[in-house]
Scaffold this motif. Sequence first.
Motif, short mmCIF file in Angstrom:
data_model
loop_
_atom_site.label_atom_id
_atom_site.label_comp_id
_atom_site.label_asym_id
_atom_site.label_seq_id
_atom_site.Cartn_x
_atom_site.Cartn_y
_atom_site.Cartn_z
N LEU A 148 0.70 -1.53 -0.12
CA LEU A 148 -0.02 -0.02 0.07
C LEU A 148 0.82 1.39 -0.08
O LEU A 148 1.83 1.35 0.76
CB LEU A 148 -0.92 0.02 1.46
CG LEU A 148 -1.79 -1.10 1.18
CD1 LEU A 148 -1.78 -2.17 2.19
CD2 LEU A 148 -3.38 -0.74 1.57
N ARG A 149 0.81 2.26 -0.84
CA ARG A 149 1.19 3.51 -0.85
C ARG A 149 0.47 4.35 0.11
O ARG A 149 -0.19 5.28 -0.26
CB ARG A 149 1.27 4.09 -2.22
CG ARG A 149 1.94 3.27 -3.45
CD ARG A 149 3.40 3.29 -3.05
NE ARG A 149 4.02 2.37 -3.97
CZ ARG A 149 5.28 2.21 -3.84
NH1 ARG A 149 6.04 2.95 -3.05
NH2 ARG A 149 6.01 1.51 -4.98
N ALA A 150 0.90 4.03 1.33
CA ALA A 150 0.14 4.65 2.52
C ALA A 150 1.02 4.60 3.60
O ALA A 150 1.65 3.66 3.82
CB ALA A 150 -1.15 4.32 2.76
N GLN A 192 5.52 6.21 3.67
CA GLN A 192 4.13 6.03 2.61
C GLN A 192 4.35 4.88 1.79
O GLN A 192 4.03 4.55 0.63
CB GLN A 192 4.47 7.13 1.57
CG GLN A 192 3.91 8.71 2.10
CD GLN A 192 2.62 8.74 2.55
OE1 GLN A 192 1.60 8.31 1.83
NE2 GLN A 192 2.37 9.07 3.84
N ARG A 220 -7.17 -2.25 -0.42
CA ARG A 220 -5.87 -1.60 -0.96
C ARG A 220 -6.24 -0.06 -1.51
O ARG A 220 -5.84 0.98 -1.42
CB ARG A 220 -5.06 -2.45 -1.77
CG ARG A 220 -3.90 -1.36 -2.43
CD ARG A 220 -2.90 -2.59 -3.10
NE ARG A 220 -3.76 -3.04 -4.07
CZ ARG A 220 -3.27 -4.25 -4.79
NH1 ARG A 220 -2.14 -4.89 -4.52
NH2 ARG A 220 -3.90 -4.60 -5.81
N SER A 221 -7.45 -0.49 -2.55
CA SER A 221 -7.83 0.74 -3.36
C SER A 221 -8.31 1.77 -2.56
O SER A 221 -8.30 2.88 -2.92
CB SER A 221 -8.99 0.30 -4.66
OG SER A 221 -8.34 -0.57 -5.33
N GLU A 224 -5.62 3.61 -0.60
CA GLU A 224 -4.90 4.49 -1.36
C GLU A 224 -5.54 5.68 -1.89
O GLU A 224 -4.89 6.89 -1.90
CB GLU A 224 -4.31 3.93 -2.48
CG GLU A 224 -3.18 2.62 -1.97
CD GLU A 224 -2.52 2.10 -3.09
OE1 GLU A 224 -1.42 1.32 -2.93
OE2 GLU A 224 -3.12 2.00 -4.21
N GLY A 227 -5.79 8.20 0.89
CA GLY A 227 -4.39 9.00 1.28
C GLY A 227 -4.23 10.24 0.17
O GLY A 227 -3.40 10.88 0.18
#
Length: 227
Positions: A148-150, A192, A220-221, A224, A227
């Motif tokens: 995850l980009r978080a 992140q 996940r969607s 993100e 975020g």
Amino acid sequence: MNTDPASHDMPRWHPVAPSADLRPGANIVAGFAEGQELALWRSADGAAQTWDNRCPHRSVRFTLGQVIEDRLACAYHGWQYAAGNGQCVSIPAHPAMQAPRNVCAKVFGAVDAAGMLWVNLAQDASAAPPSLADAVPTGWHFCRTLTLRADAQAVRDALAQRGFAADAAADAVRGALEEVRTIALVLDAQPQLTFVHLWTEASPGSGAMKTLHAAARNLRSAIEVQG
């Protein structure tokens, strides 16, 4: 997310990879914990090794190298380092020369527990807290790892909003996704960037396991996007 008061007096252990991903005397797996880049591998006897992913000779990533029984060899000049203490023990280009004693790979504490390889970034960490063994119950199955980009706290908050509750074991949280009972082990990899290892009592290949895979993608969607 850890609510065990005693845990604050213990070294912090991070769930970096499923134990099954590492084969004794074979592959090297890249990992991360709190921004630290890691090389994960096993010596021939199966002992878990978690090292800084840089050769101390020329800083080439160890993950480009190879495992030779109980040694990790750098891909650049082939310098070899011993499992356990990371001491340089061989320089193939100069076989008759004694390896310099002051050249060592940076080695972190590593332990297998509950189907995961855990790392402690304190180099003197030699034993895991007993709670790690309870992070995932016997008989549960690994589902997948979410990338995850978080940041890790945002991920923990999102899981809490979905009814997941903190467990006393490390960063384990328990709940359900689409009514499939799930344990999530949260890894603070980098700023992140968070990995979430999902475990479930659902059997591999079952409808419930497929449902969990789809629910994980949706999770996940959603995180993100927030975020």
